[in-house]
Design a protein around this motif. Structure first.
Motif, short mmCIF file in Angstrom:
data_model
loop_
_atom_site.label_atom_id
_atom_site.label_comp_id
_atom_site.label_asym_id
_atom_site.label_seq_id
_atom_site.Cartn_x
_atom_site.Cartn_y
_atom_site.Cartn_z
N PHE A 98 4.68 -6.49 -10.01
CA PHE A 98 4.13 -5.44 -10.29
C PHE A 98 2.87 -4.87 -9.78
O PHE A 98 1.86 -5.69 -10.38
N ASN A 99 2.83 -4.18 -8.98
CA ASN A 99 1.34 -4.20 -8.12
C ASN A 99 0.63 -2.94 -8.86
O ASN A 99 0.64 -1.90 -8.40
N VAL A 100 -0.51 -3.44 -9.72
CA VAL A 100 -1.10 -2.54 -10.58
C VAL A 100 -2.21 -1.89 -9.50
O VAL A 100 -2.76 -2.47 -8.69
N LEU A 145 6.03 3.96 -13.13
CA LEU A 145 5.97 3.27 -14.15
C LEU A 145 4.59 3.37 -14.91
O LEU A 145 3.59 3.32 -14.06
N THR A 146 4.39 4.01 -16.26
CA THR A 146 3.01 4.33 -16.65
C THR A 146 3.10 4.36 -18.25
O THR A 146 4.00 3.58 -18.86
N VAL A 177 1.48 2.57 2.74
CA VAL A 177 0.65 2.07 1.72
C VAL A 177 -0.72 2.51 1.99
O VAL A 177 -1.56 2.58 2.95
N ASP A 178 -0.96 3.67 1.00
CA ASP A 178 -2.53 4.16 0.90
C ASP A 178 -3.63 3.60 0.08
O ASP A 178 -3.11 2.89 -1.02
N PRO A 179 -4.66 3.88 0.39
CA PRO A 179 -5.76 3.51 -0.86
C PRO A 179 -5.53 3.82 -2.17
O PRO A 179 -5.23 4.96 -2.48
N PRO A 180 -5.86 2.60 -3.15
CA PRO A 180 -5.66 3.11 -4.51
C PRO A 180 -6.30 4.36 -4.77
O PRO A 180 -7.47 4.51 -4.24
N ILE A 181 -5.94 5.02 -5.81
CA ILE A 181 -6.76 6.32 -6.49
C ILE A 181 -7.42 5.86 -7.60
O ILE A 181 -8.41 6.47 -8.29
N SER A 182 -7.47 4.43 -7.96
CA SER A 182 -8.21 4.19 -9.16
C SER A 182 -9.73 4.26 -8.86
O SER A 182 -10.16 3.75 -7.78
N HIS A 235 1.10 2.90 -9.64
CA HIS A 235 1.27 1.68 -9.18
C HIS A 235 2.68 1.37 -8.46
O HIS A 235 3.18 2.41 -8.26
N ASP A 236 2.69 0.27 -8.15
CA ASP A 236 3.91 -0.27 -7.24
C ASP A 236 4.70 -1.14 -7.80
O ASP A 236 4.24 -2.04 -8.19
N PHE A 237 6.16 -1.14 -7.66
CA PHE A 237 6.99 -2.00 -8.02
C PHE A 237 8.18 -2.21 -6.85
O PHE A 237 8.95 -2.76 -7.32
N LEU A 238 7.76 -1.81 -5.65
CA LEU A 238 8.66 -1.95 -4.53
C LEU A 238 8.36 -3.22 -3.64
O LEU A 238 9.31 -3.50 -3.20
N LEU A 239 7.13 -3.30 -3.61
CA LEU A 239 6.55 -4.43 -2.52
C LEU A 239 6.31 -5.71 -2.82
O LEU A 239 5.86 -5.87 -4.00
N THR A 240 6.65 -6.57 -2.20
CA THR A 240 6.34 -8.10 -2.39
C THR A 240 4.83 -8.51 -2.25
O THR A 240 4.23 -7.78 -1.30
#
Lengths: 198, 198
Positions: free
Chosen positions: A132-134, A60-61, A148-153, A85-90
């Motif tokens: 929704f994990n921005v 999602l973007t 779960v990898d480090p964010p690329i932001s 972003h991630d929308f799979l995990l709690t």
């Protein structure tokens, strides 16, 4: 006006339809969990499953919409300088800390921070869905295994949402080690009201 | 004793801890949506996000566990002759029929069937989460785009769950065209009580 969410904490934000919420990774490499509820009826809540249904994608973007459990669009993504972003995990919680970091101090995590921020609205723990994990970076391999990898932001990266209905939004600066490359940083946000003079 | 779920319908099933629920695709190529609630407190509900967290995979099969929003195991998968199921998408509903099949008659779908079956327990529509969609075939490509393909299940294929707590389970014979390769067939199920003489 830009607000700061301090490391490992969370806030609730009231948005009117048409408002734009800009979430900024000020230092880079930091995740922010987002949940949303219809202000007029808090039983209507953001839904990863309905979003995957209607967007026909788990990625999602810019141009994607985030949908509610009642099949209505809650938020549209207007701008996204990251794209991951991630929308799979709690949201991380006391339970996930015990499970994944048994040697580390237990923290209430994004789940506890969201629950505390949303409690004044009467939103209880069981009403907190998959967020929704921005900026969260969760690659899934061909066999379905996820990581779960480090964010690329990078510092200054942002995502801009438009509220498509009046909303109560919960937003955090994430508390889990893996999600943030082992560090905890703040998240900045601002609410803009297009068409309204300052 | 094997029970039949008629095409495009749903049932509620009470399971005691230790019971085994066997879901059988009698004719092949048919999806069955499953949701679960803790019998002792219906606010505890099956969660795709918590399951993906703890199983560290979106591919769930023999040996996998399905988790609740409160981080407890609800169901374990003991046997699975198919290996392809979906936990991304929400049950089909009047809204999804209007969206995906605008030229076809609107049907209440698995969502409406689950709501009707669960209403006697006081479980309302907003409490129906993303279902574990037994035998549903949803490939996700490298770019995150997903597709609903016909199930690969053949006549007689089955999945066997063990209840890890007392549960109320909702179970359907799915009503959507794409999910079932354009056909609607029944689903069979039985509840076995290991260690208890017949």
């Amino acid at each position: 006006m830009t607000h700061r969410i301090e490391p490992r904490s969370g806030v609730a934000i009231e948005l009117s339809r048409g408002d734009e919420l800009v979430v900024i990774d000020r230092e880079g490499g930091q995740v922010s969990d987002l949940v949303a509820y219809a202000a007029e009826d808090l039983g209507e809540v953001i839904s990863n499953g309905r979003t995957f249904d209607y967007e026909e994608s788990v990625k999602l973007t810019t141009g994607s919409r985030l949908w509610s459990n009642r099949s209505r669009v809650m938020l549209s993504i207007l701008e996204d300088t990251v794209g991951t972003h991630d929308f799979l995990l709690t949201p991380c919680s006391k339970d996930t800390f015990r499970h994944f970091y048994p040697d580390k101090p237990v923290h209430q995590g994004c789940f506890g921070n969201l629950a505390a921020a949303l409690a004044p609205y009467g939103i209880g723990e069981d009403a907190i869905p998959t967020a929704f994990n921005v900026f969260m970076n969760v690659p899934v391999d061909k066999g379905g295994k996820l990581r779960v990898d480090p964010p690329i932001s990078k510092a200054g990266d942002l995502i801009r949402f438009r509220a498509e209905m009046d909303l109560i939004v919960g937003l955090t600066a994430c508390s889990a080690y893996a999600s943030n490359g082992g560090t905890f940083k703040p998240i900045d946000y601002r609410v803009e009201k297009p068409g309204r003079s300052a």
